[in-house]
Enzyme design. Structure first.
Site, mmCIF file in Angstrom:
data_model
loop_
_atom_site.group_PDB
_atom_site.id
_atom_site.type_symbol
_atom_site.label_atom_id
_atom_site.label_comp_id
_atom_site.label_asym_id
_atom_site.label_seq_id
_atom_site.Cartn_x
_atom_site.Cartn_y
_atom_site.Cartn_z
ATOM 1 N N HIS B 11 0.870 -1.178 0.000
ATOM 2 C CA HIS B 11 0.000 0.000 0.000
ATOM 3 C C HIS B 11 0.902 1.221 0.000
ATOM 4 O O HIS B 11 2.062 1.154 0.386
ATOM 5 C CB HIS B 11 -0.950 0.017 1.199
ATOM 6 N N ARG B 423 -0.150 14.353 5.852
ATOM 7 C CA ARG B 423 -0.705 15.578 6.412
ATOM 8 C C ARG B 423 -0.555 16.739 5.428
ATOM 9 O O ARG B 423 0.494 16.921 4.820
ATOM 10 C CB ARG B 423 0.019 15.959 7.711
ATOM 11 N N ASN B 537 -7.252 23.681 9.345
ATOM 12 C CA ASN B 537 -6.497 23.174 8.199
ATOM 13 C C ASN B 537 -6.766 21.692 8.024
ATOM 14 O O ASN B 537 -6.441 20.888 8.891
ATOM 15 C CB ASN B 537 -4.992 23.412 8.439
#
Lengths: 77, 599
Positions: B11, B423, B537
């Site tokens: 993955h 992120r 955010n």
């Protein structure tokens, strides 16, 4: 005409993949029962614990062999 | 020396290019293929890395795969033998994949890149993780701790890294490892599956769900584990099925103890107290186990610094406890802690092991991905028929966007190079005003179409962070990369209501002005308008989709969502078509490319 041919070819190939997948599954099932099975039973009779799940232990850490960094990268196994 | 690191076949396939010891480009394949967790040979990422450096494949000195495939095969065969006759389906599926592609990693790399076999190398999975942390850290001496589901055999490792002298002579050695099936990552994944989430995708959701519950089942979780005094542990396999079933992580005994598993992605798990309590319980035990492992790393190495990597290193709640309780002075965590990060670690390790005196590197920014010209942004907006204005410089951009945010608008923000790791840190972000609690529901429901209980993160100017959050010491590095949580100060929670979770915590990002000058300027401008120098955010994507990469991705995601405005490079659009684009369904196709259980 060309797209009909392409579509026909695509169907033939898709069918071939399905047949190959089915044959592969049959062969792997045979390998599992005829090869993995006897090996598993033999190892079980010998008391092997390949996954380290049986018996008493004081730690689950295993030491890692120290190796030359360059040599360490050479093999795939 | 030019080294390309690769991870693929399980993955999060990725490529990372290191030139003379410095990473010049790195990106996961999913950003280009638009299939989340894409595991295929990352041809698009490779092409991007080479193009970014102005190289051809023939210019590479080495290509390094992030693990040892044959060693991994030995573990899978040992698992099949040990669990015979229950492992037939797993054996068939795993061997099918291995015969089809995984046995031929070397030849596939050689064929795809046209490189000679002697240029292809293999770095152990956990050594790749350890290198991705230590060789990006600021430390000359550090303990390394890597924890994930499973690599070849190893599921966790403790090591030590040192580098010193003018030639940066390095020594990075793994000293001990825990081995399959005894795995904290697989334990957490079993609960992820039980709670109805996708393994390797839903772990964040478990972490986000945990604060809604109390850990009343922690003792039941602890019964699955045989702990040792040195922080290591064994799993009692009676509770699990991942070692013998290709599609199931937990056993019937597991369900008897915790109740029936949640059907996949059904209903709102936050409405079910039992599920919340189970999530809280596994999260607590995960934190305890991580603390035990980290303390052992401290004891064994004596180092005051810790480098952390592996999928479990992305558990931000656990990381906060490590920062406070593990006994280290400093902790550095690889922002791409999962398998994608292994590509970078393998390349850095090889650059140091094979090359002569590579440059000293410290990762201060995650901007290693693709960058797009303003002309591409204008073309994408024009192609979509969106009206837009070109803003004159960063000051006007920040002024206009901060005005929109302060009016309660939600803005897509696409600036500079894309981020390395999962992120979004102000390059590919969806931004909103963090003050009103209702903003969380708006962004969850109308913008990202995701579960309502999931929290959002704040990004705050580094210099102001300590006034708003209870940070350990002076906001250490993990907060720069949004890798740890912190409590929002009690007297500030009502002003950060959209980004403070139900337990008062936030996964805060501190914006360093040197690291992200434009994003810092935006947060400052917003602070000037609202009195809160922070923005909500969240990653610029919709549920089940990868984070956007190109301006065209940003525009199409903007059109498919309920965002109010989009800032791409110097361009700002507040226009919206009358009929929004239909929701896209990419997750089903992405799922088929995700091998969650590591076989």
């Amino acid at each position: 005409m060309r797209s009909h041919l392409q579509e026909g070819l695509r169907r033939v190939l898709a069918g071939a993949v399905r047949i190959a997948t089915a044959i592969g599954a049959v062969l792997l099932t045979l390998v599992y029962w005829l090869v993995v099975g006897p090996v598993a039973l033999t190892l079980r009779l010998l008391g092997a614990d390949l996954l380290g799940v049986r018996g008493k232990a004081a730690t689950a850490w295993h030491p890692v062999e120290r190796e030359d960094p360059k040599k360490r990268l050479e093999s795939a196994g | 020396m030019r080294v390309l690191g690769l991870s693929f076949d399980y993955h999060d396939a990725a490529a990372a290019l290191v030139v003379d010891g410095i990473p010049v480009a790195a990106a996961p394949e999913e950003r280009f293929s638009r299939l989340k967790h894409d595991r295929r040979l990352p041809l698009r990422s490779i092409a991007f890395c080479l193009e970014r450096a102005g190289l051809k494949a023939g210019d590479l000195d080495a290509v390094v795969f992030y693990e040892k495939p044959f060693r991994k095969l030995s573990r899978i065969l040992a698992g099949a033998v040990s669990t015979f006759p229950s492992s037939g389906a797993l054996f068939r599926r795993a061997m099918g994949a291995w015969i089809d592609e995984r046995l031929w990693v070397g030849p596939r790399i050689e064929s795809a890149l046209g490189v000679a076999p002697e240029k292809v190398f293999y770095c152990e999975h956990h050594l790749s993780h350890a290198a991705s942390a230590f060789l990006c850290s600021p430390f000359d001496d550090a303990a390394t701790l890597t924890v994930d589901g499973v690599g070849e055999w190893a599921t966790a490792s403790i090591g030590r890294g040192r580098r010193a002298g003018p030639d940066h002579a390095f020594d990075l050695t793994l000293e001990s490892e825990m081995r399959y099936p005894h795995s904290l990552g697989l334990l957490y994944s079993a609960f992820t599956a039980y709670l109805g989430f996708e393994v390797n995708e839903g772990e964040y959701k478990v972490m986000g769900l945990a604060p809604y519950g109390v850990p009343r089942h922690a003792d039941a979780v602890r019964r699955m584990i045989e702990p040792f005094a040195d922080g290591s542990f064994r799993l009692d396999l009676d509770w699990f099925a991942f070692h013998k079933d290709p599609a199931r992580s937990f056993s019937r005994k597991f369900e008897q103890a915790f109740g029936p598993a949640r059907a996949h992605e059904s209903g709102d798990p936050a409405d079910d107290k039992r599920l919340c309590d189970v999530a809280a319980s596994i999260q607590l035990v995960c934190e305890e186990l991580m603390l035990g492992l980290a303390k052992e790393a401290r004891r064994r190495t004596g180092s005051r610094n810790l480098c952390l990597a592996g999928g479990v290193a992305l558990n931000a709640v656990s990381n906060e406890r490590l920062l406070r309780e593990a006994g280290f002075d400093s902790i550095w965590i690889q922002p791409a802690g999962g398998d994608a990060g292994g590509a970078l670690g393998a390349a850095l390790y090889a650059a140091n092991a094979l090359g002569a005196a590579p440059a000293r590197y410290e990762m201060k920014s995650v901007a290693l991905g693709a960058e797009h010209a303003a002309a591409d942004a204008a073309a994408a907006l024009k192609a979509a028929g969106l009206p837009f204005v070109e803003l004159k410089g960063e000051d006007e951009l920040c002024d206009r966007v901060s005005a929109l945010l302060s009016e309660g608008k939600v803005v897509g923000w696409h600036q500079g190079r894309s981020e390395w790791g999962p992120r979004s840190l102000g390059h590919r972000s969806i931004l909103a005003d963090p003050r009103a609690a209702g903003m969380k529901d708006t962004v969850n429901a109308k913008i990202k179409f995701r579960e309502m209980y999931r929290p959002f993160a704040p990004s705050i100017c580094a210099g102001d962070a300590a006034d708003w959050f209870e940070l350990p010491a002076a906001a250490p590095d993990p907060y720069r990369f949004m890798l740890a949580t912190a409590k929002t100060r009690a007297d500030r929670r009502d002003r950060l209501a959209a980004v403070t979770h139900v337990d008062g915590s936030s996964r805060v990002q501190t914006i360093d002005p040197a690291q992200s000058p434009l994003f810092h300027k935006l947060a400052k401008a917003l602070g000037g308008r609202t009195g809160v120098p922070a923005t909500l955010n969240t990653s610029f994507n919709l549920k089940g989709e990868p984070i956007v990469d190109s301006p065209a991705d940003a525009v199409s995601t903007f059109l498919a969502s309920g965002m109010d405005a989009l800032a791409v490079g110097p361009f700002l659009t507040t226009g919206r078509p009358e009929n929004p684009a239909p929701r896209r369904q990419t997750w089903e196709s992405s799922k088929t490319l995700n091998d969650g259980l590591g076989w």
